[in-house]
Design a protein around this motif. Sequence first.
Motif, PDB file in Angstrom:
ATOM      1  N   UNK A 121      -9.090   2.256  -8.197  1.00 41.83           N
ATOM      2  CA  UNK A 121      -8.473   1.472  -7.124  1.00 41.83           C
ATOM      3  C   UNK A 121      -7.948   2.409  -6.039  1.00 41.83           C
ATOM      4  N   UNK A 141       0.815  -1.224   0.000  1.00 44.11           N
ATOM      5  CA  UNK A 141       0.000   0.000   0.000  1.00 44.11           C
ATOM      6  C   UNK A 141       0.847   1.272   0.000  1.00 44.11           C
ATOM      7  N   UNK A 173      -4.988  -3.897  -1.056  1.00 46.41           N
ATOM      8  CA  UNK A 173      -4.218  -2.788  -0.481  1.00 46.41           C
ATOM      9  C   UNK A 173      -4.824  -2.326   0.843  1.00 46.41           C
ATOM     10  N   UNK A 206     -11.437   3.409   1.349  1.00 50.92           N
ATOM     11  CA  UNK A 206     -12.748   2.961   1.814  1.00 50.92           C
ATOM     12  C   UNK A 206     -12.640   1.586   2.466  1.00 50.92           C
ATOM     13  N   UNK A 209     -13.560  11.973 -10.955  1.00 49.40           N
ATOM     14  CA  UNK A 209     -12.218  11.535 -11.351  1.00 49.40           C
ATOM     15  C   UNK A 209     -12.281  10.887 -12.737  1.00 49.40           C
ATOM     16  N   UNK A 263      -7.308  14.806  -7.548  1.00 54.21           N
ATOM     17  CA  UNK A 263      -6.761  13.517  -7.935  1.00 54.21           C
ATOM     18  C   UNK A 263      -6.903  13.317  -9.451  1.00 54.21           C
ATOM     19  N   UNK A 319      -6.653   2.301 -12.330  1.00 48.16           N
ATOM     20  CA  UNK A 319      -5.717   2.837 -11.334  1.00 48.16           C
ATOM     21  C   UNK A 319      -6.420   3.899 -10.485  1.00 48.16           C
ATOM     22  N   UNK A 353      -9.363   2.136  -2.206  1.00 44.11           N
ATOM     23  CA  UNK A 353      -8.438   1.658  -1.190  1.00 44.11           C
ATOM     24  C   UNK A 353      -8.712   2.266   0.199  1.00 44.11           C
ATOM     25  N   UNK A 390     -18.805  -1.233  -0.618  1.00 40.96           N
ATOM     26  CA  UNK A 390     -18.792   0.229  -0.675  1.00 40.96           C
ATOM     27  C   UNK A 390     -17.870   0.723  -1.783  1.00 40.96           C
ATOM     28  N   UNK A 401       2.016   1.910  -3.561  1.00 39.07           N
ATOM     29  CA  UNK A 401       0.900   2.326  -4.408  1.00 39.07           C
ATOM     30  C   UNK A 401       0.583   3.797  -4.168  1.00 39.07           C
ATOM     31  N   UNK A 402       0.448   4.175  -2.873  1.00 47.48           N
ATOM     32  CA  UNK A 402       0.120   5.565  -2.546  1.00 47.48           C
ATOM     33  C   UNK A 402       1.206   6.517  -3.030  1.00 47.48           C
ATOM     34  N   UNK A 408     -18.991   2.981  -4.979  1.00 48.11           N
ATOM     35  CA  UNK A 408     -18.308   4.221  -5.311  1.00 48.11           C
ATOM     36  C   UNK A 408     -17.810   4.203  -6.752  1.00 48.11           C
ATOM     37  N   UNK A 431      -3.150   7.741   3.751  1.00 42.09           N
ATOM     38  CA  UNK A 431      -3.989   6.763   3.079  1.00 42.09           C
ATOM     39  C   UNK A 431      -5.404   7.318   2.845  1.00 42.09           C
ATOM     40  N   UNK A 464      -6.964  10.371  -0.648  1.00 40.89           N
ATOM     41  CA  UNK A 464      -7.756  10.318  -1.883  1.00 40.89           C
ATOM     42  C   UNK A 464      -9.249  10.554  -1.673  1.00 40.89           C
ATOM     43  N   UNK A 495      -0.242   8.157  -6.233  1.00 40.80           N
ATOM     44  CA  UNK A 495      -1.001   9.294  -5.709  1.00 40.80           C
ATOM     45  C   UNK A 495      -0.086  10.487  -5.436  1.00 40.80           C
ATOM     46  N   UNK A 542      -8.114  -4.833  -6.232  1.00 38.66           N
ATOM     47  CA  UNK A 542      -6.862  -4.145  -5.866  1.00 38.66           C
ATOM     48  C   UNK A 542      -7.082  -3.348  -4.576  1.00 38.66           C
TER      49      UNK A 542
END
Lengths: 281, 254
Positions: B135, A15, B76, B141, B201, B110, B132, B139, B190, A18-19, B194, B99, B102, A23, B72
């Motif tokens: 995901x 994770x 994660x 959520x 996005x 984003x 991507x 993540x 969930x 990935x972030x 979403x 985390x 987003x 991101x 994914x």
Amino acid sequence: MSKLPTRFWLTFLPPAFWMLGLYFVPLLVLLGYAFLRHEYVAVIREFTWENFAQIFSNLGYRHTLSRTVMIATLVTVINTLLAFPVAYCIVRYGNRWRGVLTVLVVLPIWSSYLVRVFAWRIILGYNGVLNSFLVSVGILSEPTTLFLYNQFSMVITLCYVWLPFMILPLVSAFERVPGRLLEASADLGAAPGYTFWRITFPLVMPGFLAGALSVFSLTMGDYITPALVGGSGDILVGNIVASQYGVADNWPLGSALAMVVLLILFGLIAVLSRVGSLENA
Amino acid sequence: MKWLLIGIASLVGAFLYLPIAIIILFSFSQKRVLSLPITGWTFDWYHQVITDTRLQLGLLHSLQVAAIAVPISAILGTLAALAVQRYDFWGRNLFRSAVALPITLPGIIMGVAMLSFFSSLDVPLGLPTLIVGHATFGFPVVFSTVAARVARLPKSLEEAAADLGSTPWQAFWRVIFPALRSALLAGVLLAFALSFDEIIVTIFLTGQQNTLPMEIWARLRFGLTPEINAIVTLILLVSVGVVLASQRLSQNES
């Protein structure tokens, strides 16, 4: 701290990568674009402050920015007034229905956002529900175009779509207020209103701030609602960002504007976490 | 005072549900113009929606994106939840807030960030870029629902499993995972809801293949057509079903 086991790295690294890679690196790329020069249709890889200078010298951009901040503030205030009674009643008077009522409030968050914006076009339009109702009751002699495509319709719709984000953290905040404190306050002779201001309100403050921040931030970034129910002169900063990344095709300017929005939000988060304990509700 | 507050709260409740009720009502209305009074009832719009090939294609793309993005997010989110709840590491709180970003920051940020990123790498837009994106917001959520469950699992469970001779891997699959399963499923549902509805996005990351919400968005901009109410009612039905199932799961065993 003792050395962390391999198992930790197996759970932490995927994770985290990935972030970081998908991101935070994109956010840095966005930041980079804000300092690139744009000429005609091309992006020139050359450092410049021009985009920010343009935002603050152009009256249109400045007005849109201040309008966006004002509308986001207004929507946050209205939603505060709407959310408090709902959250309070669910927790205080909900009894065995509390869970069901909370789910009913959450449900709209997860059901199509586009749909909920669109509904207000049906309600407020020229042939809409509100007009046909007012004409049939005799309040209006003919339908009016006053209800839709202006700041009024935009604010109502924004309040509507983001309201659950304010109610939800407030419900969990009210749930955490210990009933004993309220009883003690009443035993000591405080009126219910006084107890609310001196005991309950300070205790639900973190939940309220979390909700207010969500509503403000979601409104600051919205561009769908203004496009669907706002007037042509009522665009928000999100619409300019979206169009710079679309038809207007000036990515550096668009990313500079997005950075200004991000800066406003980070500033607000910093202030709120200083004032009260801002927690994830 | 009590009844005044309940009165206000009920009005706000009506405000939350009236627009949705109106859409459902109009999806059965015969008239082409969406106005009152409703003069006759019909299923024609539903028939039109079900046979519309562009909508079918949009639905297919939406499901394709969710089918890869949601697993994914699930992997994660679960890993991150285990890392945060089971280990004490430097920067744990920072990791936890990072985390959540987003879904904390507005989607448009984003959207344009990922668009700039993909374009600077010359990655063409299409279903993979959408996956991507979806995901990444799914993540957090999954993370929040699973982390809440892990926090309540006593550490002694793993210790007991270890004492009884199981390897960490066995302890995870036979002890921890079964305890997480319903929370994980709730988070997955969930994340699916979403992804299935997402537009903010998605607009920036879509190539030639439209998802279902993109198809609706394209039609909405050209004006109101009655079949939109029918599509929207069907989507609502899916979202509501998924969310209710998720709520059921996260409340079980808690």
